[in-house]
Design a protein around this motif. Structure first.
Motif, PDB file in Angstrom:
ATOM      1  N   UNK A 149       0.809  -1.134   0.153  1.00 29.27           N
ATOM      2  CA  UNK A 149      -0.033   0.026  -0.004  1.00 29.27           C
ATOM      3  C   UNK A 149       0.767   1.397  -0.213  1.00 29.27           C
ATOM      4  N   UNK A 150       1.881   1.230   0.734  1.00 28.49           N
ATOM      5  CA  UNK A 150       2.785   2.285   0.914  1.00 28.49           C
ATOM      6  C   UNK A 150       3.344   2.724  -0.445  1.00 28.49           C
ATOM      7  N   UNK A 151       3.994   1.713  -1.082  1.00 28.28           N
ATOM      8  CA  UNK A 151       4.491   1.851  -2.580  1.00 28.28           C
ATOM      9  C   UNK A 151       3.545   2.314  -3.519  1.00 28.28           C
ATOM     10  N   UNK A 152       2.394   1.913  -3.439  1.00 32.38           N
ATOM     11  CA  UNK A 152       1.421   2.301  -4.263  1.00 32.38           C
ATOM     12  C   UNK A 152       1.118   3.973  -3.978  1.00 32.38           C
ATOM     13  N   UNK A 153       1.045   4.507  -2.631  1.00 25.78           N
ATOM     14  CA  UNK A 153       0.814   5.776  -2.535  1.00 25.78           C
ATOM     15  C   UNK A 153       2.181   6.663  -2.873  1.00 25.78           C
ATOM     16  N   UNK A 154       3.247   6.126  -2.740  1.00 22.42           N
ATOM     17  CA  UNK A 154       4.478   6.804  -3.259  1.00 22.42           C
ATOM     18  C   UNK A 154       4.253   6.841  -4.873  1.00 22.42           C
ATOM     19  N   UNK A 155       3.889   5.613  -5.370  1.00 26.56           N
ATOM     20  CA  UNK A 155       3.920   6.165  -6.825  1.00 26.56           C
ATOM     21  C   UNK A 155       2.953   7.164  -7.277  1.00 26.56           C
ATOM     22  N   UNK A 156       1.658   7.010  -6.334  1.00 21.18           N
ATOM     23  CA  UNK A 156       0.763   8.201  -6.885  1.00 21.18           C
ATOM     24  C   UNK A 156       1.220   9.535  -6.607  1.00 21.18           C
ATOM     25  N   UNK A 157       2.112   9.574  -5.504  1.00 23.29           N
ATOM     26  CA  UNK A 157       2.584  10.998  -5.047  1.00 23.29           C
ATOM     27  C   UNK A 157       3.565  11.413  -6.090  1.00 23.29           C
ATOM     28  N   UNK A 158       4.461  10.508  -6.346  1.00 22.62           N
ATOM     29  CA  UNK A 158       5.415  10.834  -7.564  1.00 22.62           C
ATOM     30  C   UNK A 158       4.943  11.238  -8.857  1.00 22.62           C
ATOM     31  N   UNK A 159       3.944  10.314  -9.408  1.00 24.62           N
ATOM     32  CA  UNK A 159       3.206  10.592 -10.442  1.00 24.62           C
ATOM     33  C   UNK A 159       2.452  12.069 -10.456  1.00 24.62           C
ATOM     34  N   UNK A 160       1.720  12.345  -9.382  1.00 23.42           N
ATOM     35  CA  UNK A 160       1.267  13.624  -9.377  1.00 23.42           C
ATOM     36  C   UNK A 160       2.092  14.690  -9.424  1.00 23.42           C
ATOM     37  N   UNK A 161       3.203  14.635  -8.690  1.00 20.93           N
ATOM     38  CA  UNK A 161       4.061  15.697  -8.463  1.00 20.93           C
ATOM     39  C   UNK A 161       4.912  15.779  -9.879  1.00 20.93           C
TER      40      UNK A 161
END
Length: 145
Positions: free
Chosen positions: A28-40
């Motif tokens: 879950x944490x990896x998925x959240x970090x991926x979303x954050x990186x993508x949006x950023x």
């Protein structure tokens, strides 16, 4: 089967359950970090983007603005104002916007711009705060003594 063997099997089962739970949380944490990186990354390219998170569509806009900050100057013993740069993230939940029909107020999140970091890091901070808010996740940190 003796009691010792039963206890070991029970402990093995508990350990396996904890490992499965930990692996799930890490995923879950990896998925959240991926979303954050993508949006950023997308906000670096364009100041306004559309993104889908957990089957919801959002319009996300980023800007930096100068805001006045009031403070007390102890030397001159007067109240003063200085301008400070802030990161501002504005988020529109498209479904809520359509339902509210003009009465919808977008989420606005802001924090002080950190001049010791680059633009990407500043965008990431405000995006991460919002993503963790809507997903209900927190990021554990070590606090210094």
């Amino acid at each position: 089967m003796n009691k010792y063997t039963q206890d070991l099997k029970a402990l093995d089962k508990i350990e396996e359950e904890w490992n499965n739970k930990l692996n799930e949380e890490m995923k879950e944490e990896e998925e959240i970090l991926s979303i954050i990186d993508n949006i950023t990354s997308n906000l670096l390219i364009s100041k306004r983007i559309k993104s889908q998170i957990n089957d919801k569509t959002f319009v996300i806009a980023y800007s930096t603005i100068e805001l006045p900050i009031k403070y007390y100057d102890s030397k001159s013993k007067t109240n003063k104002t200085r301008k400070v740069m802030h990161n501002v993230l504005t988020v529109i939940d498209i479904d809520k916007y359509k339902i509210a029909q003009g009465r919808y107020i977008p989420l606005t999140s802001k924090c002080e711009y950190d001049t010791t970091h680059d633009l990407k890091a500043n965008i990431r901070v405000v995006v991460e705060g919002w993503i963790r808010h809507i997903t209900g996740t927190i990021k554990p940190e070590m606090l210094e003594d």
